[in-house]
Design a protein around this motif. Sequence first.
Motif, PDB file in Angstrom:
ATOM      1  N   TYR A 194     -26.848  16.545  17.899  1.00  0.00           N
ATOM      2  CA  TYR A 194     -27.065  15.117  18.118  1.00  0.00           C
ATOM      3  C   TYR A 194     -25.731  14.360  18.164  1.00  0.00           C
ATOM      4  CZ  TYR A 194     -28.657  10.421  16.745  1.00  0.00           C
ATOM      5  OH  TYR A 194     -28.891   9.081  16.656  1.00  0.00           O
ATOM      6  N   ALA A 195     -24.844  14.636  17.229  1.00  0.00           N
ATOM      7  CA  ALA A 195     -23.551  13.956  17.159  1.00  0.00           C
ATOM      8  C   ALA A 195     -22.664  14.314  18.341  1.00  0.00           C
ATOM      9  CB  ALA A 195     -22.852  14.303  15.843  1.00  0.00           C
ATOM     10  N   VAL A 196     -22.652  15.613  18.711  1.00  0.00           N
ATOM     11  CA  VAL A 196     -21.816  16.044  19.830  1.00  0.00           C
ATOM     12  C   VAL A 196     -22.300  15.424  21.136  1.00  0.00           C
ATOM     13  CG1 VAL A 196     -21.139  18.041  21.218  1.00  0.00           C
ATOM     14  CG2 VAL A 196     -21.060  18.161  18.726  1.00  0.00           C
ATOM     15  N   THR A 197     -23.601  15.308  21.314  1.00  0.00           N
ATOM     16  CA  THR A 197     -24.148  14.680  22.526  1.00  0.00           C
ATOM     17  C   THR A 197     -23.721  13.220  22.615  1.00  0.00           C
ATOM     18  OG1 THR A 197     -26.066  16.143  22.419  1.00  0.00           O
ATOM     19  CG2 THR A 197     -26.252  14.191  23.815  1.00  0.00           C
ATOM     20  N   ARG A 238     -24.736   5.279  12.163  1.00  0.00           N
ATOM     21  CA  ARG A 238     -26.043   5.922  12.363  1.00  0.00           C
ATOM     22  C   ARG A 238     -27.121   5.093  11.701  1.00  0.00           C
ATOM     23  NH1 ARG A 238     -27.459  11.001   8.917  1.00  0.00           N
ATOM     24  NH2 ARG A 238     -27.711   9.253   7.473  1.00  0.00           N
ATOM     25  N   ARG A 239     -28.267   4.962  12.375  1.00  0.00           N
ATOM     26  CA  ARG A 239     -29.385   4.172  11.851  1.00  0.00           C
ATOM     27  C   ARG A 239     -30.713   4.900  12.060  1.00  0.00           C
ATOM     28  NH1 ARG A 239     -30.725  -0.186  14.291  1.00  0.00           N
ATOM     29  NH2 ARG A 239     -31.266  -1.404  12.445  1.00  0.00           N
ATOM     30  N   THR A 240     -31.652   4.667  11.152  1.00  0.00           N
ATOM     31  CA  THR A 240     -33.051   5.119  11.269  1.00  0.00           C
ATOM     32  C   THR A 240     -33.139   6.619  11.518  1.00  0.00           C
ATOM     33  OG1 THR A 240     -33.437   2.984  12.332  1.00  0.00           O
ATOM     34  CG2 THR A 240     -35.296   4.493  12.215  1.00  0.00           C
ATOM     35  N   GLU A 241     -32.602   7.365  10.560  1.00  0.00           N
ATOM     36  CA  GLU A 241     -32.730   8.817  10.559  1.00  0.00           C
ATOM     37  C   GLU A 241     -32.321   9.446  11.886  1.00  0.00           C
ATOM     38  OE1 GLU A 241     -36.655   9.783   9.405  1.00  0.00           O
ATOM     39  OE2 GLU A 241     -36.439   8.984   7.383  1.00  0.00           O
ATOM     40  N   PHE A 242     -31.076   9.114  12.319  1.00  0.00           N
ATOM     41  CA  PHE A 242     -30.456   9.706  13.505  1.00  0.00           C
ATOM     42  C   PHE A 242     -31.093   9.297  14.829  1.00  0.00           C
ATOM     43  CE2 PHE A 242     -27.623  12.446  11.279  1.00  0.00           C
ATOM     44  CZ  PHE A 242     -28.292  12.840  10.123  1.00  0.00           C
ATOM     45  N   GLN A 243     -31.998   8.335  14.810  1.00  0.00           N
ATOM     46  CA  GLN A 243     -32.625   7.956  16.069  1.00  0.00           C
ATOM     47  C   GLN A 243     -31.765   6.992  16.873  1.00  0.00           C
ATOM     48  OE1 GLN A 243     -35.399   9.477  17.179  1.00  0.00           O
ATOM     49  NE2 GLN A 243     -35.025  10.679  15.327  1.00  0.00           N
ATOM     50  N   ASN A 244     -30.965   6.195  16.222  1.00  0.00           N
ATOM     51  CA  ASN A 244     -30.105   5.229  16.904  1.00  0.00           C
ATOM     52  C   ASN A 244     -28.706   5.253  16.307  1.00  0.00           C
ATOM     53  OD1 ASN A 244     -31.934   3.939  18.781  1.00  0.00           O
ATOM     54  ND2 ASN A 244     -32.962   3.078  16.978  1.00  0.00           N
ATOM     55  N   PHE A 288     -20.374  -3.559  21.025  1.00  0.00           N
ATOM     56  CA  PHE A 288     -20.056  -2.534  22.028  1.00  0.00           C
ATOM     57  C   PHE A 288     -21.347  -2.079  22.718  1.00  0.00           C
ATOM     58  CE2 PHE A 288     -19.421   1.579  23.818  1.00  0.00           C
ATOM     59  CZ  PHE A 288     -18.096   1.642  24.213  1.00  0.00           C
ATOM     60  N   GLY A 289     -22.385  -1.776  21.904  1.00  0.00           N
ATOM     61  CA  GLY A 289     -23.657  -1.309  22.463  1.00  0.00           C
ATOM     62  C   GLY A 289     -24.379  -0.424  21.467  1.00  0.00           C
ATOM     63  N   TYR A 290     -25.210   0.452  21.957  1.00  0.00           N
ATOM     64  CA  TYR A 290     -25.940   1.378  21.087  1.00  0.00           C
ATOM     65  C   TYR A 290     -26.228   2.654  21.872  1.00  0.00           C
ATOM     66  CZ  TYR A 290     -30.031  -0.266  23.647  1.00  0.00           C
ATOM     67  OH  TYR A 290     -30.911  -0.576  24.636  1.00  0.00           O
ATOM     68  N   TRP A 291     -26.657   3.702  21.108  1.00  0.00           N
ATOM     69  CA  TRP A 291     -26.951   5.005  21.723  1.00  0.00           C
ATOM     70  C   TRP A 291     -28.160   5.610  21.054  1.00  0.00           C
ATOM     71  CZ3 TRP A 291     -27.591   9.957  19.998  1.00  0.00           C
ATOM     72  CH2 TRP A 291     -27.566  10.973  20.962  1.00  0.00           C
ATOM     73  N   ASN A 292     -28.995   6.256  21.864  1.00  0.00           N
ATOM     74  CA  ASN A 292     -30.033   7.150  21.350  1.00  0.00           C
ATOM     75  C   ASN A 292     -30.305   8.212  22.406  1.00  0.00           C
ATOM     76  OD1 ASN A 292     -32.046   6.106  23.217  1.00  0.00           O
ATOM     77  ND2 ASN A 292     -32.210   4.322  21.856  1.00  0.00           N
ATOM     78  N   LYS A 293     -31.043   9.222  22.026  1.00  0.00           N
ATOM     79  CA  LYS A 293     -31.253  10.340  22.945  1.00  0.00           C
ATOM     80  C   LYS A 293     -32.036   9.931  24.189  1.00  0.00           C
ATOM     81  CE  LYS A 293     -30.936  14.371  19.922  1.00  0.00           C
ATOM     82  NZ  LYS A 293     -31.615  15.591  19.431  1.00  0.00           N
ATOM     83  N   LYS A 294     -32.881   8.946  24.048  1.00  0.00           N
ATOM     84  CA  LYS A 294     -33.735   8.558  25.164  1.00  0.00           C
ATOM     85  C   LYS A 294     -32.962   7.775  26.222  1.00  0.00           C
ATOM     86  CE  LYS A 294     -38.047   6.158  26.199  1.00  0.00           C
ATOM     87  NZ  LYS A 294     -39.214   5.422  25.639  1.00  0.00           N
ATOM     88  N   THR A 295     -32.216   6.793  25.796  1.00  0.00           N
ATOM     89  CA  THR A 295     -31.523   5.917  26.757  1.00  0.00           C
ATOM     90  C   THR A 295     -30.070   6.314  26.994  1.00  0.00           C
ATOM     91  OG1 THR A 295     -30.845   4.394  24.997  1.00  0.00           O
ATOM     92  CG2 THR A 295     -32.968   3.984  26.063  1.00  0.00           C
ATOM     93  N   GLY A 296     -29.558   7.174  26.103  1.00  0.00           N
ATOM     94  CA  GLY A 296     -28.133   7.474  26.189  1.00  0.00           C
ATOM     95  C   GLY A 296     -27.318   6.294  25.671  1.00  0.00           C
ATOM     96  N   LEU A 297     -26.104   6.160  26.170  1.00  0.00           N
ATOM     97  CA  LEU A 297     -25.230   5.070  25.721  1.00  0.00           C
ATOM     98  C   LEU A 297     -25.483   3.820  26.568  1.00  0.00           C
ATOM     99  CD1 LEU A 297     -22.901   4.131  23.903  1.00  0.00           C
ATOM    100  CD2 LEU A 297     -21.317   4.888  25.675  1.00  0.00           C
TER     101      LEU A 297
END
Length: 678
Positions: free
Chosen positions: A32-35, A187-193, A214-223
Amino acid sequence: MDKTWIFVYLFLILSPFEVFSAININKNEYSYAVTFLKDFLLNDAQISHIVAFLCWSTGNEGYYAAVHVNCTKKNLYEFSENKVLYVLDTSCSFAGACLNLANDRKLFKSPNKWVVMDGFTSDTENFQSTNTDRSLSSTENNTKIVQTFENNCDGVNSEKVQLDKCPITFMSNLTLLVDSEVVIARRRTEFQNILLFYIFKRRKNLNTIVWEDFGYWNKKTGLVDTRLSRITAIRRLNLQKTPLISSVVILNPDSINHMAYDEQNRVDTLTKVNFILATHLVDFLNGTPKYLFVPTWGGMYSNGSFYGMLGQVIYGEADIGSTPMFFTIDRTKVIDYISMTTKTGASFVFREPPLSSVANIFVLPFEWTVWVTIIIFVALSCMALYFTNAYEDKLTKKETKREDAKTTVELGELCLIAIGAVAQQGTSIEPRSIAGRIVNLMLFFTLMFLYVSYSANIVALLQSQSNSIKTLSDLLNSKLKLGSEDNLYNRYYFQAYSDPIRKAIYSQKIAPKGETPHFYAMKEGVKRMRTELFAFHMEYSVGYKYVNDLYREDEKCGLQEVQYFDMTYPWFSIQKNISFKEMFKIGMRRIHETGLQSRENQRFYTKKPICSSSATFISVGLVDIRPALIFLGCGISVAVVLFIMEMLIKYRSYLINRIQGRLMYHSSHNQSQVSTAR
């Protein structure tokens, strides 16, 4: 370089031998972190190298590109000359020391970038915010969220706070100025955001941290990048009334009382126009202006320290030198230049001298080939007159049958005839033969046209001015007197040059031995320039104000300039690598583009006067006819010398005759006495 494999340059620090064991992170969390880091790299196209300080241990060796055991100077400076992205996990035991080391080495300055990863371990108790259940959207104000991250850090001594407990409070002690790009990845909400935001300070002596989205990141939307601009300086142009200190050079102490445009704008003009431009710059950046007034641009003492405005800029006492300085090699080593604000300079200004003062106008109407042709023509005409006169003499003797009849003209008389023809004065001798009359007629007729052409050119040349003075060498060899405006930079730079011509100008014409150096007030120098053959070195944009006030319209014609200082226009100066550099450059460019710079320059400076008067008759002076007077004087001198010689010769003959008469008288008297005695 391809961003997908540039990640190979990550330096992952494994520290199994440290007192604090490496914090474990499971394989899913690691992926998750590397992605996230890969997406972050792909979002920034200006990263050339990556140095990462991470203490993750997963047991999967394939994830490691390299292993270091600590944060050292060598690791920090692996790619110090490039645009480096530093990645740091706050959970590492060495993270605080690493940030302090980077701060000491000024690695937070542009163009370096940092990503500080906070809350990426499985131990999340200490990093939960009161808003952990909130999800992020592209329209959410992230600043309101990040301000709740460290509510439990209020009142904690920032010098003793732990990085892993209160990272923002800890980093408030670092030098994170407006040009830094330090991103906190929370990191927020158990690695989701993952919430991304910048932190920085507007001044070094202000501990108030500024938060910037700056913005935010999650697996669904990316950066998701929510920045208004990718250019840091543009995003932070609003300094929110942060103090900006300007250093101002005041040569006249009274100028501080009237820095705006008024009737006193002829004093410290360069300072005043740029003082207003600096005020526009501070207003554009929404800062609070503060000023330091100094009496000199400054330089370097013998011990290597600096003084004046230069010293204030170098030592950080002032953010900007708002009185422009010339470019010099020594200065470019210690300061930066950001903008040319004023197209002004200093030159020798003088009125074009009359042509008669620099050349003999009596030989200028004709080229040398014409003069040679005239001499040959007159000589041939005299020879023709001589032969025709000799022929007439022969005919006269034959007709009168008298051998003592003499009509031959002597050589001296022929010379007088030629001079009379050249000057259109005529002659008392008239040829009797047809051939002689034709020669005489052609001589006078031809020289009449030459005389008319010569006279017309002389009249034009007497009203002409010389444009022969175009270089410093011409100025040195001319008959013009030289002087300079009396100010600090003129006195300094006249002595600073080492080339032969400039040194000769200063030593022979500006400050000759045994005389007071020729430095004058502006008004006095402009007056002398009007009435004398005088070249005055002045700031011409200011000096032309006095020219407009003191000169007649016809006197404004023929003003010439010869540049002495081999320099460009003066520029604003700033401290080397100051954090406001790009913001100042953007502000000055906007001031130029909007016309404010042009407006202020037109208010304070005067352009070179335009010659609008028609031709004015100039009376002929003694200087104009000096060659004729010299010629007349030489002729009179020769005549007097010859007259004296003739008188001496005549007196010598008289003495000789008288002595001989005396001797003869005494001889005859003695003989008569002898005869009587007998």
